[in-house]
Design a protein around this motif. Structure first.
Motif, short mmCIF file in Angstrom:
data_model
loop_
_atom_site.label_atom_id
_atom_site.label_comp_id
_atom_site.label_asym_id
_atom_site.label_seq_id
_atom_site.Cartn_x
_atom_site.Cartn_y
_atom_site.Cartn_z
N ASP A 126 -0.29 27.28 45.62
CA ASP A 126 -0.78 27.28 43.84
C ASP A 126 -2.08 28.37 43.63
N GLY A 127 -1.87 28.24 42.45
CA GLY A 127 -2.86 29.23 41.96
C GLY A 127 -2.04 31.08 42.54
N LEU A 128 -3.28 31.96 42.96
CA LEU A 128 -2.53 33.05 43.00
C LEU A 128 -1.95 32.92 44.59
N TRP A 129 -1.00 31.84 45.12
CA TRP A 129 -0.64 32.01 46.38
C TRP A 129 0.70 32.00 45.03
N ALA A 130 0.80 30.96 44.85
CA ALA A 130 1.95 30.05 43.29
C ALA A 130 2.77 31.48 43.11
N THR A 131 1.27 32.46 42.26
CA THR A 131 1.69 33.30 41.57
C THR A 131 2.46 34.12 41.84
N CYS A 132 2.36 34.70 43.19
CA CYS A 132 2.35 35.95 44.38
C CYS A 132 3.87 35.43 44.82
N VAL A 133 4.01 34.25 45.52
CA VAL A 133 5.01 33.67 45.94
C VAL A 133 6.31 33.61 45.19
N GLN A 134 6.00 33.70 43.78
CA GLN A 134 7.16 34.08 42.92
C GLN A 134 7.78 35.01 42.84
N HIS A 135 6.66 35.54 42.22
CA HIS A 135 6.44 37.27 42.55
C HIS A 135 7.91 38.19 42.93
N GLU A 136 7.28 37.82 44.81
CA GLU A 136 7.88 38.61 45.54
C GLU A 136 9.85 37.78 45.92
N ILE A 137 9.60 36.50 45.67
CA ILE A 137 11.04 36.00 45.45
C ILE A 137 12.17 36.32 44.26
N ASP A 138 10.96 36.67 43.18
CA ASP A 138 11.81 37.29 41.63
C ASP A 138 12.84 38.68 42.22
N HIS A 139 12.22 39.67 43.02
CA HIS A 139 12.28 40.91 43.97
C HIS A 139 13.82 40.09 44.42
N LEU A 140 13.88 39.99 44.92
CA LEU A 140 15.00 39.09 45.73
C LEU A 140 15.80 39.12 45.25
N GLU A 141 15.69 38.73 44.11
CA GLU A 141 16.95 38.73 42.26
C GLU A 141 16.56 40.27 41.80
N GLY A 142 16.52 40.79 42.05
CA GLY A 142 16.63 42.15 41.44
C GLY A 142 15.60 42.31 40.03
N THR A 143 14.86 40.36 39.91
CA THR A 143 13.72 40.60 39.26
C THR A 143 12.56 41.86 39.03
N LEU A 144 12.06 42.99 37.98
CA LEU A 144 10.62 42.88 38.60
C LEU A 144 9.64 42.41 37.53
N PHE A 145 8.48 42.28 37.77
CA PHE A 145 7.80 40.79 36.57
C PHE A 145 7.28 42.41 35.32
N ILE A 146 7.81 42.97 35.07
CA ILE A 146 8.06 43.59 33.51
C ILE A 146 9.25 42.96 32.74
N ASP A 147 10.09 43.31 33.76
CA ASP A 147 11.17 41.80 32.94
C ASP A 147 11.08 40.97 32.20
N TYR A 148 9.44 40.45 32.17
CA TYR A 148 9.00 38.80 31.43
C TYR A 148 8.45 39.73 30.44
N LEU A 149 8.07 41.35 29.75
CA LEU A 149 7.27 41.26 28.81
C LEU A 149 8.63 41.73 27.57
N LYS A 150 7.76 42.19 27.01
CA LYS A 150 8.13 42.51 25.32
C LYS A 150 8.50 43.84 25.67
N PRO A 151 10.53 44.28 25.14
CA PRO A 151 10.61 45.60 25.27
C PRO A 151 10.02 46.46 25.13
N LEU A 152 8.57 45.91 24.36
CA LEU A 152 8.26 47.76 23.80
C LEU A 152 7.17 48.20 25.30
N LYS A 153 6.91 46.83 25.66
CA LYS A 153 6.18 47.12 26.75
C LYS A 153 6.98 47.80 27.52
#
Length: 173
Positions: free
Chosen positions: A128-155
């Motif tokens: 939970d907390g920061l650990w939950a965010t971090c593990v999801q962020h890193e697992i996303d990398h294994l799927e070719g997803t970056l945190f900016i992929d969650y942002l609106k296109p312009l940003k």
């Protein structure tokens, strides 16, 4: 242990789905050790193998940032989220492959993860907390997803342009 160069977005390797790791070999353990050294040196709280150009399902993390607390590194081979909470949390995320850029990302507040440890044993834990965010962020990398992929296109485009400019400046030395 070797500090490895971290890929900077945009790089096609950061958008690839990574291959599972069949077994934890000495080579894989060395990669994990190098990734921890690289992460601490950066400094960061998580790093995924594709960020150092290795398209394998390996992440490392350590969210203990307090100087009074001992480091708590976790090495995960083939991590997978097996449960996520309905409750959500928002963190201002950054990424070692997208230096000095931060944005709020909403994710499940708690997750359960299954992975293979350094000894090849299957482990499960809840984060939970920061650990939950971090593990999801890193697992996303294994799927070719970056945190900016969650942002609106312009940003997302604005951040990508900044990274292209940074890479040009770095190439000029």
């Amino acid at each position: 242990m070797t500090i490895r160069p971290i890929l900077i977005h945009p790089d096609p390797r950061l958008k690839k789905v990574c291959d599972p790791i069949a077994s934890v070999t000495d080579e894989m353990k060395k990669l994990a050790d190098d990734m921890l050294s690289t992460m601490y040196d950066a400094p960061g709280i998580g790093l995924a193998a594709p960020q150092v150009g290795i398209l394998q399902r390996l992440i490392v993390l350590d969210c203990e940032k307090d100087d009074d607390v001992d480091p708590a590194p976790i090495v995960m081979f083939n991590p997978e989220i097996i449960h996520e909470s309905e409750s959500r949390s928002v963190y201002d995320e950054g990424c070692l492959s997208i230096p000095d850029q931060y944005a709020e990302v909403e994710r499940p507040a708690e997750v359960a993860v299954r992975w293979m440890d350094r000894d090849g044993e299957i482990r499960e834990a809840e984060f939970d907390g920061l650990w939950a965010t971090c593990v999801q962020h890193e697992i996303d990398h294994l799927e070719g997803t970056l945190f900016i992929d969650y942002l609106k296109p312009l940003k997302r485009q604005m951040i990508t342009r900044k990274m292209q400019k940074l890479k040009r400046e770095m190439a000029r030395g």
